[in-house]
Write an enzyme that holds these catalytic residues in place. Structure first.
Site, short mmCIF file in Angstrom:
data_model
loop_
_atom_site.label_atom_id
_atom_site.label_comp_id
_atom_site.label_asym_id
_atom_site.label_seq_id
_atom_site.Cartn_x
_atom_site.Cartn_y
_atom_site.Cartn_z
N LYS A 109 8.41 -31.99 -6.13
CA LYS A 109 7.10 -31.77 -6.76
C LYS A 109 6.88 -32.84 -7.83
CE LYS A 109 7.91 -27.47 -8.01
NZ LYS A 109 9.29 -27.36 -7.50
N HIS A 220 3.65 -24.12 -14.85
CA HIS A 220 4.52 -23.89 -16.00
C HIS A 220 3.70 -23.41 -17.19
CE1 HIS A 220 6.23 -27.21 -13.54
NE2 HIS A 220 7.29 -26.44 -13.60
N GLY A 386 -8.35 12.13 -19.59
CA GLY A 386 -9.64 12.15 -20.26
C GLY A 386 -10.85 12.18 -19.37
N ASP A 387 -10.71 12.63 -18.11
CA ASP A 387 -11.87 12.57 -17.23
C ASP A 387 -12.19 13.88 -16.53
OD1 ASP A 387 -9.80 12.79 -15.43
OD2 ASP A 387 -10.47 11.15 -14.14
N SER A 431 -6.92 14.91 -7.41
CA SER A 431 -6.43 16.14 -6.80
C SER A 431 -7.33 17.33 -7.10
CB SER A 431 -5.01 16.43 -7.26
OG SER A 431 -4.95 16.53 -8.67
N SER A 432 -8.10 17.27 -8.19
CA SER A 432 -8.96 18.40 -8.54
C SER A 432 -9.95 18.70 -7.43
CB SER A 432 -9.71 18.12 -9.83
OG SER A 432 -8.84 18.00 -10.92
N GLY A 468 -1.08 23.30 -3.58
CA GLY A 468 -0.95 22.53 -4.81
C GLY A 468 0.39 22.66 -5.49
#
Length: 552
Positions: A109, A220, A386-387, A431-432, A468
């Site tokens: 190279k 690099h 948190g969702d 999964s809910s 579940g």
């Protein structure tokens, strides 16, 4: 802080080599016994009647170059320290070990250290009577005015061409000529979102430009040609393709190599491949090589594209199978096709119908879940991702939309439950959605069999628990749902008692420091203790709304 798994810095390169040999699929690699400071890997099935093809350089670019040793490619690789050229003595030792009367070709190279060290080793080897040629690869087009373009991922394609002709017994002059032709028709360009972490590096942060990408960043971590103000995959790939087209001959078929510089996910590399197949270059691409990690820069968050112009011998050389660990088989770009399923639709068939009481319950429950979105997200942020509020609010809005458009079978509860179960798997993530779909689907089937609503809901709960794996006491919505449904079995019309049972179950989750299901099961007891499970709280609030309504 270091971002690198390793033992001792002084043993790092040797450990890398050991791992490559251990996992070699062809069992054809061996260390060359030598001074401990010299690290050379050779073919065990060496044939000195053929031209030897040797490459190497600084480590940190794995699988280059050890991953390309084997029948049809390299004879040996000389490994320097991370991002440091191997010594002259190391290169000379490799030449002496694998070179017979047919001679050897060094593929290097285009970096100063590699040119000098391999070059001096070649001169010393010639003085000792060895027939040695050296080819310098400079395929990087990111700096078009650079007198000495860098050698990057395209070097691997030159290995492949040289190895093909050497394996077939061609003389050194022919191997060199074909490799030179390949190198002169190989064009590469890289891009990165950030540079790499060096082993044991604790102070310097990798160079990155938030919201931007650096075109032509070196392998690099050297500065690139420019910083572009986008990270959009289509825009980045099209910009790279424009530059490749400017460097390439105007006509000619191509093979294109898609190289991961070390830190790009498989998903991202697939997206990049898709963008390439949609780019202005696509009509000229006969073969794709990769996406794969071929010449990396440790964990650099970037990739490179390499195009090689095809003619008959180059194409044949690229397509011939080899016995190496990391050369990917080239494939033609595939058409994206769809297969039509012969199975009948499994979707719920129904006729919309009216029922004022059921409509009121659906309206109340969906409105309650929508209103709880922010509160439940905040609660879930303490014990999950948190969702959960947003997940259930999205489902509620979907069902409410069907209600308002009069697209629900309100007068047929079995079909209504089945339809709700079907829609939840579509609009609820994670999964809910599946768990609630199981709940309603199983309950609907039980209603079809003649059960009453409370019995059906308890059947749905049982199936949810079975699939579940959670049970009461595991810090999930079941901690509120099961007590409420048990209460309704005893007092089918007492929604206040059902709410009281659900609320008590939800509050018990505050006292639990261990979750046995869901994302909370991965959290520490300190994170859980004193925080109510958001799923249990959600169910309790639904029963509260029902108890306070006049719908029961």
């Amino acid at each position: 802080m270091s971002q690198f798994f390793f033992n001792q810095r002084t043993h790092l390169v040797s450990d890398v080599i050991d791992g490559a040999i251990i996992a070699s699929p062809w069992n054809n690699l061996a260390r060359l016994e030598s001074d401990p400071a010299i690290r050379i890997v050779v073919r065990r099935d060496l044939n000195k009647n053929n031209v030897a093809v040797i490459s190497g350089g600084g480590s940190g670019h794995e699988p280059a170059h050890v991953g390309f040793i084997g029948k049809g490619m390299l004879t040996a690789a000389v490994c320097g320290d991370v991002f440091a050229s191997p010594s002259v003595d190391a290169v000379l030792t490799a030449i002496q070990a694998v070179t017979g009367e047919a001679g050897c070709l060094l593929i290097v190279k285009n970096y100063t250290g590699d040119r000098l060290n391999f070059g001096l080793a070649a001169e010393k080897a010639r003085r000792l009577g060895y027939n040695v040629e050296m080819l310098i690869v400079g395929d990087d087009i990111s700096l078009p005015d650079n007198k000495h373009p860098r050698g990057i991922a395209g070097t691997i394609l030159v290995h492949k061409i040289a190895g093909y002709f050497a394996e077939r017994g061609y003389n050194l002059a022919t191997v060199l000529r074909e490799a030179q032709y390949a190198a002169s028709n190989t064009f590469s360009l890289g891009v990165a979102l950030s540079s790499c972490h060096l082993p044991q590096e604790t102070d310097a942060a990798p160079r990155h430009h938030p919201g931007h990408a650096e075109l032509g960043m070196g392998i690099h971590g050297e500065p690139g040609a420019s910083v572009i103000d986008t990270q959009n995959s289509a825009q980045v790939v099209n910009l790279m393709v424009d530059k490749l087209l400017a460097a390439l001959p105007e006509t000619g078929r191509l093979a294109v190599m898609i190289n991961n510089l070390g830190g790009v996910s498989v998903a991202e590399m697939a997206i990049i491949t898709r963008e390439l197949a949609s780019s202005p270059l696509h009509s000229r691409i006969d073969w794709l090589i990769g996406p794969a990690s071929l010449v990396t820069a440790l964990d650099m968050k970037g990739f490179s594209l390499t195009a090689i112009v095809l003619e008959e011998s180059i194409e044949k050389a690229l397509l011939t199978e080899v016995e190496t660990s990391n050369w990917p088989t080239p494939v033609p770009p595939r058409e994206i096709t769809c297969v039509v399923s012969s199975h009948a639709s499994a979707r719920v068939e129904f006729q919309p119908s009216a029922n004022a009481l059921v409509a009121g319950i659906v309206e109340l429950v969906t409105a309650t879940l929508s209103d709880l979105e922010t509160h439940l997200n905040a609660l879930d942020a303490k014990v999950g991702d948190g969702d959960t509020g947003s997940t259930f609010a999205a489902a509620a809005r979907e069902i409410a939309s069907l209600l308002h458009r009069q697209q629900l079978p309100l007068n047929n509860l079995a079909t209504l439950f089945a339809l709700i179960g079907e829609r939840l798997t579509v609009v609820m993530g994670g999964s809910s959605g599946v768990l609630m779909s199981i709940f309603f689907t199983a309950a609907g089937q039980k209603l079809e069999q003649g059960a009453n609503v409370v019995e059906a809901l308890n059947t749905g709960l049982a199936q949810m628990k079975f699939y579940g794996g959670a049970d009461e006491g595991d810090r999930t919505m079941i901690d509120a749902l099961q007590p409420a449904l048990t209460s309704l079995l005893a007092q089918p019309k007492n929604l206040q008692a059902a709410f009281d049972a659900a609320q008590a179950g939800a509050e018990r989750t505050c006292l639990s420091s261990k979750a046995n299901a869901g994302r909370a099961s991965y959290l520490s007891s300190e994170s859980l203790l004193g925080n109510m499970d958001p799923g249990a709280q959600r169910l309790a609030m639904v029963f509260k709304a029902l108890a306070e309504s006049e719908l029961g």
